[in-house]
Motif scaffolding. Structure first.
Motif, mmCIF file in Angstrom:
data_model
loop_
_atom_site.group_PDB
_atom_site.id
_atom_site.type_symbol
_atom_site.label_atom_id
_atom_site.label_comp_id
_atom_site.label_asym_id
_atom_site.label_seq_id
_atom_site.Cartn_x
_atom_site.Cartn_y
_atom_site.Cartn_z
ATOM 1 N N ARG A 93 0.802 -1.223 0.000
ATOM 2 C CA ARG A 93 0.000 0.000 0.000
ATOM 3 C C ARG A 93 0.836 1.275 0.000
ATOM 4 O O ARG A 93 0.291 2.374 -0.102
ATOM 5 N N TYR B 136 -10.692 -2.886 0.580
ATOM 6 C CA TYR B 136 -11.321 -1.649 0.127
ATOM 7 C C TYR B 136 -12.408 -1.261 1.122
ATOM 8 O O TYR B 136 -12.857 -2.071 1.953
ATOM 9 N N THR B 137 -12.847 -0.001 1.020
ATOM 10 C CA THR B 137 -13.819 0.538 1.959
ATOM 11 C C THR B 137 -14.930 1.250 1.209
ATOM 12 O O THR B 137 -14.671 1.959 0.225
ATOM 13 N N ASN B 138 -16.172 1.050 1.656
ATOM 14 C CA ASN B 138 -17.287 1.854 1.175
ATOM 15 C C ASN B 138 -18.131 2.273 2.376
ATOM 16 O O ASN B 138 -17.724 2.075 3.527
ATOM 17 N N THR C 100 -15.649 -1.269 6.295
ATOM 18 C CA THR C 100 -14.275 -0.767 6.207
ATOM 19 C C THR C 100 -13.302 -1.922 6.006
ATOM 20 O O THR C 100 -13.380 -2.939 6.693
ATOM 21 N N ASN C 101 -12.399 -1.742 5.053
ATOM 22 C CA ASN C 101 -11.318 -2.694 4.794
ATOM 23 C C ASN C 101 -11.842 -4.111 4.541
ATOM 24 O O ASN C 101 -11.428 -5.089 5.171
ATOM 25 N N GLU D 292 -8.232 2.521 -4.608
ATOM 26 C CA GLU D 292 -7.909 2.336 -3.196
ATOM 27 C C GLU D 292 -6.439 2.644 -2.909
ATOM 28 O O GLU D 292 -6.102 3.220 -1.884
ATOM 29 N N PRO E 47 -4.813 2.422 3.523
ATOM 30 C CA PRO E 47 -6.163 1.930 3.828
ATOM 31 C C PRO E 47 -6.852 2.764 4.898
ATOM 32 O O PRO E 47 -6.214 3.519 5.635
ATOM 33 N N ILE F 113 -9.986 10.305 -1.508
ATOM 34 C CA ILE F 113 -10.248 8.885 -1.269
ATOM 35 C C ILE F 113 -11.186 8.701 -0.074
ATOM 36 O O ILE F 113 -12.033 7.790 -0.062
ATOM 37 N N ARG G 41 -14.599 6.589 -0.264
ATOM 38 C CA ARG G 41 -14.939 5.531 0.686
ATOM 39 C C ARG G 41 -16.255 5.793 1.413
ATOM 40 O O ARG G 41 -16.820 4.871 2.009
ATOM 41 N N GLN H 205 -19.946 3.785 -5.983
ATOM 42 C CA GLN H 205 -18.574 3.437 -6.368
ATOM 43 C C GLN H 205 -18.563 2.709 -7.705
ATOM 44 O O GLN H 205 -17.715 2.983 -8.568
#
Length: 585
Positions: free
Chosen positions: A422, A479-481, A485-486, A503, A508, A564, A568, A575
């Motif tokens: 990352r 990934y997060t929306n 989370t994560n 992402e 993260p 970002i 998120r 998304q």
């Protein structure tokens, strides 16, 4: 290896270009294992990353490695020209008798041979090894980039410092930033060190992953000489390969120059005239409608693409006026010249991925009607921005070794994935193609052709989508929306790859979030035992997924942190709408 290894039609029905040409990307099927690629003790050379096994062998990648030694306190960079004139490891020699270049062992490195502190990775003189992979981009629309005036790039730099509006803002989320944290700057460099007759004066850079090249020609000459090893009248220096000196059979018998001056000049013309592909049909239908902001059929692809473009930060009427011939009103439309929404930028990707840039005059008479004085859909400000950094990864002497992590995929199956690092930082900064950029700064990647060319994505091609490994060891991250989370992300489709690339614009989401994923492979992607090879994450999750109010977050998140964070905060549907829009480019 090239784009031929990526999916032609992926699981979501996305058809990608797979032939080998100047619009293809340098390919990747796995990460590169530098324990094997860097040095082969049996031969004294290196190894090419041509083996699919990335755990106990080299891995498979067409990326190349740039290396050197950097002094972090003074920012002095030694490109180790005695080992390679262009600070590049060449691992696929044209003659079978020649050895691949190694990454110079510390015992041979004048800055490091007296020893390196195991904790700081610094020598007594303050140097450490720096290396980073580079993956060739699709050479699309380079003539349009060349025709953008330096002054217009400087105006984009100034505009990024101005406040803007977004309905997705949260007050005081990132107090360390001004505005939405975007702080791009122009790069600059000379070109006389790259080819005979180049400009000794510093000019605004446009080309290369760090915008370190003011001219297209210096990268073409650099590729012909520095990567393909052909001398030409613009650069007749033979590459230095100490490991092959006096090696039987490894002899260059072709006198210099090995290609005429017309070769790099013709390549420049070819790249100048390689146009971006046409937009996807759904986006074209939106742009050609009487009102591009007007309602589209509910649930249609046009509806999703329109929604995705708005979330991106685009003024669709301004974009249509500049992209559809004859649509611009005679007196102009009075809208933003870059087709960025003035009312609500939403996520705000358009703040860096500038949708439209006006070109000036191309410095040639070839193809000027298509390139000079036009509106170009670059989707880039051509500025350099700081990406996310992970200190533990930055200080080790090679890129992070491949790591397998098991994750739950979209069908709730457990899949062994190659974990995507990352941190996007490396300090391999040879001046000839880095200019004044620091190790965290890379140019905003132009998005022309994104939905047709596809992965691999990012400067080193780390986000890959490979026929050879998708079923066994695909790339993976989290990934997060708005809902979770994560969450685990396994890259099996173009949509997955685009989501992963978005992402990776930042570290993260914080590991302290209350709705942290409980799925297998979810949560902060901390390696088992907080360690990968020489890399030790001493603070565990806080090194990789720091809380927004922490010192690590304030110092190590990238320019895109606010953008970002907005992305998120979207629903999964929104998304996906942005991804559907990106696939139209």
């Amino acid at each position: 290896m090239n784009s031929a290894d990526t999916f032609r039609v992926d699981g979501n029905g996305n058809e990608l270009v797979t032939h080998v040409s100047q619009v293809s990307r340098a390919g990747r099927s796995t990460p590169t294992n530098f324990d094997f690629v860097g040095f082969n003790p049996a031969t004294g050379g290196g190894r090419a990353a041509d083996h699919l096994n990335a755990i106990t062998n080299t891995g498979k990648a067409a990326a190349f490695t740039v290396f050197g030694d950097i002094n972090p306190s003074t920012q002095a960079f030694d490109g180790l020209s005695q080992f390679s004139q262009n600070s590049t490891q060449h691992t696929r020699p044209s003659l079978s008798a020649c050895l691949p270049d190694p990454l110079p062992p510390f015992s041979q490195d004048p800055n490091l041979q007296t020893g390196v502190d195991p904790n700081t990775h610094l020598s007594a003189s303050g140097f450490r090894r720096a290396s980073g992979e580079r993956s060739g981009p699709p050479y699309i629309g380079r003539g349009l980039i060349e025709a953008v005036a330096d002054q217009d790039i400087l105006l984009l730099e100034a505009a990024e410092k101005l406040p803007n509006r977004s309905s997705l803002n949260r007050k005081n989320e990132f107090p360390e930033c001004t505005g939405d944290c975007i702080a791009g700057r122009h790069n600059e460099n000379t070109s006389n060190g790259a080819f005979t007759g180049g400009d000794p004066g510093s000019r605004v850079g446009k080309f290369g992953v760090r915008a370190g090249g003011p001219t297209m020609l210096q990268f073409i000459v650099g590729g012909v000489q520095g990567e393909l090893s052909f001398t030409n009248p613009l650069n007749d220096a033979e590459l230095v390969s100490p490991v092959n000196n006096n090696r039987p059979g490894c002899i260059n018998t072709v006198p210099s120059p090995q290609v005429p001056e017309s070769t790099p000049l013709s390549l420049r013309t070819l790249l100048r005239l390689t146009a971006p592909p046409e937009f996807g049909a759904p986006l074209l239908r939106v742009l050609n409608s009487p009102d591009p902001n007007g309602p589209q059929p509910a649930g249609s692809m046009e509806d999703r693409v329109q929604r995705g473009a708005r979330l991106f930060g685009i003024d669709l009427v301004a974009f249509a006026d500049r992209m559809v011939p004859g649509r611009m009103p005679a007196g102009g439309d009075g809208r933003d010249e870059h087709a960025i929404s003035r009312i609500d930028r939403k996520v705000g990707c358009a703040g860096c991925h500038t949708p439209v840039v006006a070109t000036g005059r191309l410095p040639t008479d070839t193809g000027t009607s298509h390139i000079s004085n036009v509106w170009a859909p670059l989707f880039s400000d051509l500025l350099i921005h700081e990406g996310p950094a992970i200190d533990a990864e930055r200080v080790v002497p090679t890129a992070r070794l491949p790591l397998l992590m098991t994750r739950t995929d979209a069908e709730s199956r457990l899949v062994s994935t190659f974990d995507l690092p990352r941190g996007l930082t490396d300090d391999a900064l040879p001046h000839q193609n880095s200019g004044v950029a620091n190790g965290r700064e890379f140019r905003t990647a132009p998005l022309m052709g994104l939905g047709r060319i596809g992965p691999p994505f990012l400067h080193d091609g780390r986000v890959y989508l490979s026929n050879k490994t998708a079923l066994e060891h695909p790339a993976g991250t989290v990934y997060t929306n708005r809902d979770v989370t994560n969450r685990p992300l396994v890259v099996k489709t173009l949509d997955d790859a685009l989501l992963a690339a978005i992402e990776l614009h930042d570290l993260p989401a914080p590991f302290t979030a209350s709705n942290q994923s409980r799925e297998f492979g979810g949560g902060c992607p901390v390696p088992p035992g907080d360690k990968v090879g020489q890399i030790v994450y001493r603070n565990g999750a806080e090194d990789i997924c720091p809380p927004y109010d922490s010192k690590v977050s304030k110092e190590n998140r990238g320019d895109s942190r606010e953008v970002i964070r907005r992305f998120r905060s979207l629903s999964p549907e929104d998304q996906q709408a942005m991804i559907d829009f990106l696939k139209q480019l």
